[in-house]
Write a protein that holds these residues in place. Structure first.
Motif, PDB file in Angstrom:
ATOM      1  N   GLY A 253       5.428  -0.978  14.058  1.00 53.15           N
ATOM      2  CA  GLY A 253       4.717  -2.030  14.777  1.00 53.15           C
ATOM      3  C   GLY A 253       4.455  -3.239  13.897  1.00 53.15           C
ATOM      4  N   TRP A 254       4.153  -3.009  12.619  1.00 50.38           N
ATOM      5  CA  TRP A 254       3.902  -4.130  11.716  1.00 50.38           C
ATOM      6  C   TRP A 254       5.173  -4.953  11.475  1.00 50.38           C
ATOM      7  CZ3 TRP A 254       1.106  -0.773   7.450  1.00 50.38           C
ATOM      8  CH2 TRP A 254      -0.049  -0.212   8.011  1.00 50.38           C
TER       9      TRP A 254
ATOM     10  N   PHE B  49       0.852  -1.182   0.000  1.00 45.98           N
ATOM     11  CA  PHE B  49       0.000   0.000   0.000  1.00 45.98           C
ATOM     12  C   PHE B  49       0.889   1.233   0.000  1.00 45.98           C
ATOM     13  CE2 PHE B  49      -3.042   3.108   1.609  1.00 45.98           C
ATOM     14  CZ  PHE B  49      -4.185   2.757   0.907  1.00 45.98           C
ATOM     15  N   PRO B  50       0.548   2.268  -0.786  1.00 48.27           N
ATOM     16  CA  PRO B  50       1.405   3.460  -0.869  1.00 48.27           C
ATOM     17  C   PRO B  50       1.260   4.383   0.329  1.00 48.27           C
ATOM     18  CG  PRO B  50      -0.529   3.730  -2.277  1.00 48.27           C
ATOM     19  CD  PRO B  50      -0.593   2.326  -1.728  1.00 48.27           C
ATOM     20  N   LEU B  51       1.993   4.070   1.384  1.00 49.94           N
ATOM     21  CA  LEU B  51       1.971   4.890   2.595  1.00 49.94           C
ATOM     22  C   LEU B  51       3.190   5.797   2.639  1.00 49.94           C
ATOM     23  CD1 LEU B  51       0.921   2.179   5.205  1.00 49.94           C
ATOM     24  CD2 LEU B  51      -0.513   3.994   4.275  1.00 49.94           C
ATOM     25  N   LEU B  52       3.031   6.973   3.213  1.00 52.54           N
ATOM     26  CA  LEU B  52       4.156   7.882   3.416  1.00 52.54           C
ATOM     27  C   LEU B  52       4.803   7.565   4.751  1.00 52.54           C
ATOM     28  CD1 LEU B  52       2.662  11.249   2.100  1.00 52.54           C
ATOM     29  CD2 LEU B  52       4.240   9.702   0.945  1.00 52.54           C
TER      30      LEU B  52
ATOM     31  N   MET C 296      10.332   8.703   2.431  1.00 49.01           N
ATOM     32  CA  MET C 296      10.514   7.267   2.571  1.00 49.01           C
ATOM     33  C   MET C 296      10.447   6.819   4.026  1.00 49.01           C
ATOM     34  SD  MET C 296      13.436   6.050  -0.097  1.00 49.01           S
ATOM     35  CE  MET C 296      13.026   5.723  -1.807  1.00 49.01           C
ATOM     36  N   TYR C 297       9.927   5.627   4.202  1.00 44.57           N
ATOM     37  CA  TYR C 297       9.914   5.012   5.523  1.00 44.57           C
ATOM     38  C   TYR C 297      11.283   4.405   5.807  1.00 44.57           C
ATOM     39  CZ  TYR C 297       9.152   1.270   8.924  1.00 44.57           C
ATOM     40  OH  TYR C 297       9.256   0.430   9.998  1.00 44.57           O
TER      41      TYR C 297
ATOM     42  N   ASP D  32       3.399   7.874   8.953  1.00 45.09           N
ATOM     43  CA  ASP D  32       2.844   6.595   9.390  1.00 45.09           C
ATOM     44  C   ASP D  32       3.910   5.662   9.962  1.00 45.09           C
ATOM     45  OD1 ASP D  32       0.474   7.574   8.177  1.00 45.09           O
ATOM     46  OD2 ASP D  32       1.164   6.823   6.242  1.00 45.09           O
ATOM     47  N   ALA D  33       5.075   6.213  10.270  1.00 52.15           N
ATOM     48  CA  ALA D  33       6.221   5.382  10.632  1.00 52.15           C
ATOM     49  C   ALA D  33       5.956   4.526  11.863  1.00 52.15           C
ATOM     50  CB  ALA D  33       7.459   6.250  10.847  1.00 52.15           C
TER      51      ALA D  33
END
Length: 322
Positions: free
Chosen positions: A73-74, A60-63, A104-105, A67-68
């Motif tokens: 946690g994932w 999924f395209p997350l920023l 980027m994460y 959302d770090a």
């Protein structure tokens, strides 16, 4: 009616796949897509109880910056659940206009510093990966497949791969590398793909390598001890003539012993304006390259021809697939 015991069985399901298709349904506005996706993933993981997870997949395209803490946690959950396959693909849908260094994460590599992880396949997309010089990594001792797509690698990639003693499959696509030269000694490597990473040099010792793919501008390539190489695909990204490079440097790098199929996509630019003998010399050079090794398949992507017509060159190159 479903019994309570059946309703709890999903909590031990060995495969968790979180994508737009599996997690988002119904009428959700674009402004709430990411928030809804994160909320639903967190809800499922909070109820999940399996300690022997096989596959953990997030696409999924997350920023990463916003959302770090959720993504942290994932990743921690996947490692603690001893997942055999971990896929974290955060690539935006429009990849052409993406700035590799922004948004980027930062992947928490330190989570895998212990030896309790059993990940055998790791795939990362649109994350930054920082490799410390004093890396002491034992969590990837079982890693057999590693795929990095649009990953910003800070530090020495060789340091990370040197801890992956059983690695058999490696793919690097559109990655930003701090160190543009790669020198690897991977005894179990069977497949290597490096595409659009702007390398300056590649030196590989892999006696079990059977398939090799490279998309890059012409660089020094050394495939030492790769006597079992069966298939090689080279795509040269260059606006200049690559004919000399293909005929001299590539064979010297170890590609001369490809056993089944060698495919080379390249640019040939000819600006011949001298006597007729020069024209004949060009044809003989091409024909020699084609027939010197009967298993070579050459594809010329771009031809700028001033002396020869396109039809003449096509006739000269007829039979290039043997």
């Amino acid at each position: 009616m479903v019994s309570r015991s059946w309703r709890r069985l999903w909590r031990c399901y060995p495969n968790l796949v979180f994508t737009r298709k599996t997690m988002l349904h119904g009428s959700i506005t674009d402004d709430h897509l990411a928030a809804t996706f994160i909320s639903r993933v967190n809800s499922i993981l909070w109820q999940f109880r399996s300690s022997s997870l096989k596959n953990f997949i997030v696409k999924f395209p997350l920023l990463g910056r916003d959302d770090a803490h959720h993504i942290d946690g994932w990743v921690s959950f996947s490692a603690a659940s001893r997942a055999g396959q971990i896929v974290l693909d955060l690539c935006p849908e429009d990849q052409e206009d993406t700035d590799m260094m922004n948004g980027m994460y930062s992947f928490p590599l330190h989570i895998f510093f212990s030896g309790d992880n059993c990940v055998r396949y790791l795939s990362l997309g649109f994350v930054s990966l920082t490799i410390p010089p004093d890396l002491n990594l034992s969590g990837f001792t079982n890693l057999k497949k590693l795929g990095l797509h649009m990953v910003s690698i800070r530090g020495d990639l060789q340091c990370l791969l040197s801890h992956c003693n059983v690695l058999e499959w490696l793919s690097l696509t559109q990655c930003s590398l701090q160190h543009r030269s790669i020198c690897l000694k991977l005894r179990r490597m069977r497949y290597l793909s490096v595409r659009k990473c702007r390398l300056q040099k590649l030196h590989l010792q892999a006696p079990n390598l059977t398939e090799f793919e490279l998309t890059n501008y012409p660089i020094p390539i050394v495939l030492a001890e790769c006597l079992n190489l069966s298939v090689a695909t080279i795509e040269l990204v260059s606006f200049s003539d690559c004919l000399s490079y293909v005929s001299t440097e590539l064979p010297a790098g170890g590609l001369y012993h490809v056993q089944d199929r060698l495919s080379i996509n390249m640019t040939v630019r000819t600006e011949v304006s001298a006597a007729k003998s020069s024209e004949t010399e060009l044809v003989f050079t091409l024909m020699f390259m084609i027939y010197a090794a009967s298993h070579i398949y050459l594809t010329f992507l771009t031809m700028t021809v001033s002396t020869f017509s396109r039809e003449d060159l096509q006739k000269a190159l007829a039979g290039s697939t043997i």
